[in-house]
Design an enzyme around this catalytic site. Structure first.
Site, PDB file in Angstrom:
ATOM      1  N   HIS A   1       0.827  -1.213   0.000  1.00 22.29           N
ATOM      2  CA  HIS A   1       0.000   0.000   0.000  1.00 22.29           C
ATOM      3  C   HIS A   1       0.864   1.267   0.000  1.00 22.29           C
ATOM      4  CE1 HIS A   1      -3.778  -2.260   1.650  1.00 22.29           C
ATOM      5  NE2 HIS A   1      -3.426  -2.630   0.442  1.00 22.29           N
TER       6      HIS A   1
ATOM      7  N   CYS B   1       4.810  13.935  -7.166  1.00 19.78           N
ATOM      8  CA  CYS B   1       4.122  14.930  -7.986  1.00 19.78           C
ATOM      9  C   CYS B   1       3.131  14.230  -8.910  1.00 19.78           C
ATOM     10  CB  CYS B   1       5.144  15.720  -8.805  1.00 19.78           C
ATOM     11  SG  CYS B   1       4.345  16.870  -9.922  1.00 19.78           S
TER      12      CYS B   1
ATOM     13  N   CYS C   1       4.801  15.322 -12.795  1.00 14.69           N
ATOM     14  CA  CYS C   1       6.121  14.862 -13.276  1.00 14.69           C
ATOM     15  C   CYS C   1       6.637  13.643 -12.516  1.00 14.69           C
ATOM     16  CB  CYS C   1       7.136  15.999 -13.225  1.00 14.69           C
ATOM     17  SG  CYS C   1       7.679  16.419 -11.550  1.00 14.69           S
TER      18      CYS C   1
ATOM     19  N   SER D   1      -7.438  -7.308   9.472  1.00 11.16           N
ATOM     20  CA  SER D   1      -8.809  -7.816   9.462  1.00 11.16           C
ATOM     21  C   SER D   1      -9.089  -8.625   8.196  1.00 11.16           C
ATOM     22  CB  SER D   1      -9.807  -6.652   9.559  1.00 11.16           C
ATOM     23  OG  SER D   1      -9.649  -5.797   8.438  1.00 11.16           O
TER      24      SER D   1
HETATM   25  N1  APR Z   1      -2.462  -7.316  18.061  1.00 14.04           N
HETATM   26  C1  APR Z   1      -3.160  -8.106  17.204  1.00 14.04           C
HETATM   27  N2  APR Z   1      -4.186  -7.648  16.477  1.00 14.04           N
HETATM   28  C2  APR Z   1      -4.514  -6.353  16.603  1.00 14.04           C
HETATM   29  C3  APR Z   1      -3.837  -5.474  17.475  1.00 14.04           C
HETATM   30  C4  APR Z   1      -2.757  -6.004  18.242  1.00 14.04           C
HETATM   31  N3  APR Z   1      -2.054  -5.277  19.098  1.00 14.04           N
HETATM   32  N4  APR Z   1      -4.392  -4.248  17.386  1.00 14.04           N
HETATM   33  C5  APR Z   1      -5.379  -4.362  16.486  1.00 14.04           C
HETATM   34  N5  APR Z   1      -5.468  -5.621  16.016  1.00 14.04           N
HETATM   35  C6  APR Z   1      -6.362  -6.157  14.985  1.00 14.04           C
HETATM   36  C7  APR Z   1      -7.740  -5.558  14.965  1.00 14.04           C
HETATM   37  O1  APR Z   1      -8.585  -6.276  15.854  1.00 14.04           O
HETATM   38  C8  APR Z   1      -8.143  -5.698  13.505  1.00 14.04           C
HETATM   39  O2  APR Z   1      -8.847  -6.900  13.268  1.00 14.04           O
HETATM   40  O3  APR Z   1      -5.785  -5.822  13.737  1.00 14.04           O
HETATM   41  C9  APR Z   1      -6.813  -5.747  12.758  1.00 14.04           C
HETATM   42  C10 APR Z   1      -6.541  -4.521  11.917  1.00 14.04           C
HETATM   43  O4  APR Z   1      -7.452  -4.523  10.856  1.00 14.04           O
HETATM   44  P1  APR Z   1      -7.709  -3.201   9.996  1.00 14.04           P
HETATM   45  O5  APR Z   1      -7.896  -2.042  10.914  1.00 14.04           O
HETATM   46  O6  APR Z   1      -8.781  -3.492   9.027  1.00 14.04           O
HETATM   47  O7  APR Z   1      -6.291  -2.960   9.258  1.00 14.04           O
HETATM   48  P2  APR Z   1      -5.774  -3.637   7.913  1.00 14.04           P
HETATM   49  O8  APR Z   1      -6.272  -5.035   7.793  1.00 14.04           O
HETATM   50  O9  APR Z   1      -4.319  -3.409   7.863  1.00 14.04           O
HETATM   51  O10 APR Z   1      -6.490  -2.747   6.820  1.00 14.04           O
HETATM   52  C11 APR Z   1      -6.189  -2.947   5.470  1.00 14.04           C
HETATM   53  O11 APR Z   1      -7.477  -1.022   4.901  1.00 14.04           O
HETATM   54  O12 APR Z   1      -8.179   1.161   5.248  1.00 14.04           O
HETATM   55  C12 APR Z   1      -7.308   0.349   4.577  1.00 14.04           C
HETATM   56  O13 APR Z   1      -5.388   1.030   3.465  1.00 14.04           O
HETATM   57  C13 APR Z   1      -5.847   0.693   4.751  1.00 14.04           C
HETATM   58  O14 APR Z   1      -3.931  -0.809   4.654  1.00 14.04           O
HETATM   59  C14 APR Z   1      -5.214  -0.611   5.212  1.00 14.04           C
HETATM   60  C15 APR Z   1      -6.221  -1.652   4.719  1.00 14.04           C
END
Ligand code: APR
Length: 254
Positions: A118, A126, A129, A193
Site C-alpha cells: 500500500h 508529484c 512529473c 482484518s
Molecule cells: N495485536 C493483534 N491484532 C490487533 C492489534 C494487536 N495489538 N491491534 C489491532 N489488532 C487487529 C484488529 O482487531 C483488527 O482486526 O488488527 C486488525 C486490523 O485490521 P484493519 O484495521 O482493518 O487494518 P488492515 O487489515 O491493515 O487494513 C487494510 O485497509 O483502510 C485500509 O489502506 C488501509 O492498509 C489498510 C487496509
C-alpha cells in the site's frame, strides 16, 4: 495459548520459506491506530477520505488528514512485534514481510525484505512529473503555509506515496508479493482484518499452493476457518513468545 504458540514455533522451525503478512494491528502497540478495530480510524472518519477521488476533489482536507497521520507515524517506534519479525528474518526463518502498512516500522525494526503493497508515507509524489519529495519536506512546506503541497520542479500538486482506495497497487510490489506467496510454505498473518483486497486474497493463494497459515489477530477474520492456527491475541507479546520459542529450538538443534 502456550500450546498454540508451541505449534507456531514448530511450524516456523520446520518451514523452509516462511513469510509474514501484516496489517495495521501490528502497529497499534506503537501508538498508531488501526482502521477497523474497536478504536479504528474508520470509526472516527468516513473511509471516503482515503479514496483517490476525495484527494482529487478536496486536496486540502485530504492533506490535513494525511499529515496528521504522517506525523504520528514519524514519531512512532517499532514495537516487539516488528522487532520479532526482524529477528526471525535475521535468523533465516522469515524470508519476507508483505505489509499493508505505510508507516515504515518494519524497515525501522531491521526487516530487510519488506514489500509495502500500500505504498509508504515517507515520500510524496508529484501528480504531473512524478518527482518524489520526502514527507519531512512536505511537513516543512505545510508549516510555512505552502498548502496543499506542490512540486518544487513543476508546481503541480503532490500526492501522498500511499495507495488510496480505488487506486491500483503498484505492479512491481504486487508481483514481488505474489512471487513470495507462491513460493512460501508458511504464512504468518498478523494484525489484519483481511477485509481489503488484493491483500486478503494472499492467504487463499498461499493455502492453495500448499502453505500452512497462522493468523494472530485480536478479532476474528473471514479466513480463520482455513488457518492451521488462529490465535486471538496481541501481536507484540505473541510474536515475542514465538521468537523466544524459535531461538530455543534452534539452539537445541545445533
Ligand atoms: N495485536 C493483534 N491484532 C490487533 C492489534 C494487536 N495489538 N491491534 C489491532 N489488532 C487487529 C484488529 O482487531 C483488527 O482486526 O488488527 C486488525 C486490523 O485490521 P484493519 O484495521 O482493518 O487494518 P488492515 O487489515 O491493515 O487494513 C487494510 O485497509 O483502510 C485500509 O489502506 C488501509 O492498509 C489498510 C487496509
Amino acid at each position: 495459548m502456550d500450546e498454540a504458540i508451541g505449534r507456531v514455533v514448530e511450524m516456523i522451525v520446520a518451514s523452509r520459506r516462511a513469510i509474514a503478512l501484516t496489517g495495521a494491528g501490528v502497529s497499534t502497540e506503537s501508538g498508531i491506530p488501526d482502521f477497523r478495530g474497536p478504536k479504528g480510524l474508520w470509526k472516527r472518519f468516513d473511509p471516503s477520505i482515503g479514496t483517490i477521488d476525495f484527494f482529487r476533489e478536496h486536496p486540502d482536507e485530504f492533506w490535513r488528514f494525511q499529515l496528521e497521520r504522517a506525523k504520528e507515524m514519524l514519531r512512532a517506534q517499532p514495537n516487539s512485534a516488528h522487532h520479532a519479525l526482524a529477528e526471525l528474518e535475521a535468523l533465516g526463518k522469515i524470508k519476507a514481510v508483505i505489509t499493508q502498512n505505510v508507516d515504515g516500522l518494519h524497515f525501522r525494526a531491521g526487516s530487510r525484505n519488506v514489500i509495502e503493497i500500500h505504498g509508504s508515507v515517507r515520500v510524496a509524489r508529484c501528480t504531473a512529473c512524478g518527482r518524489s519529495t520526502p514527507i519531512e519536506d512536505v511537513l516543512i512546506m505545510a508549516e510555512r503555509g505552502l498548502f496543499p503541497p506542490k512540486c518544487r520542479d513543476c508546481g503541480h500538486i503532490l500526492k501522498s506515496g500511499t495507495v488510496l482506495f480505488n487506486e491500483p497497487i503498484p505492479v512491481e510490489e504486487l508481483e514481488k508479493a505474489y512471487r513470495e506467496v507462491e513460493s512460501c510454505d508458511l504464512m504468518i498473518i498478523v494484525g489484519t482484518s483481511l477485509q481489503v483486497y488484493p491483500a486478503a486474497h494472499l492467504p487463499v493463494m498461499a493455502k492453495q499452493g500448499g502453505a500452512k497459515l497462522v493468523i494472530i489477530n485480536m478479532e476474528s477474520t473471514p479466513f480463520d476457518n482455513i488457518a492451521d492456527v488462529a490465535l486471538r491475541a496481541k501481536a507484540g507479546d505473541t510474536l515475542a513468545a514465538v521468537l523466544e520459542g524459535v531461538k530455543r529450538k534452534l539452539v537445541a538443534v545445533d
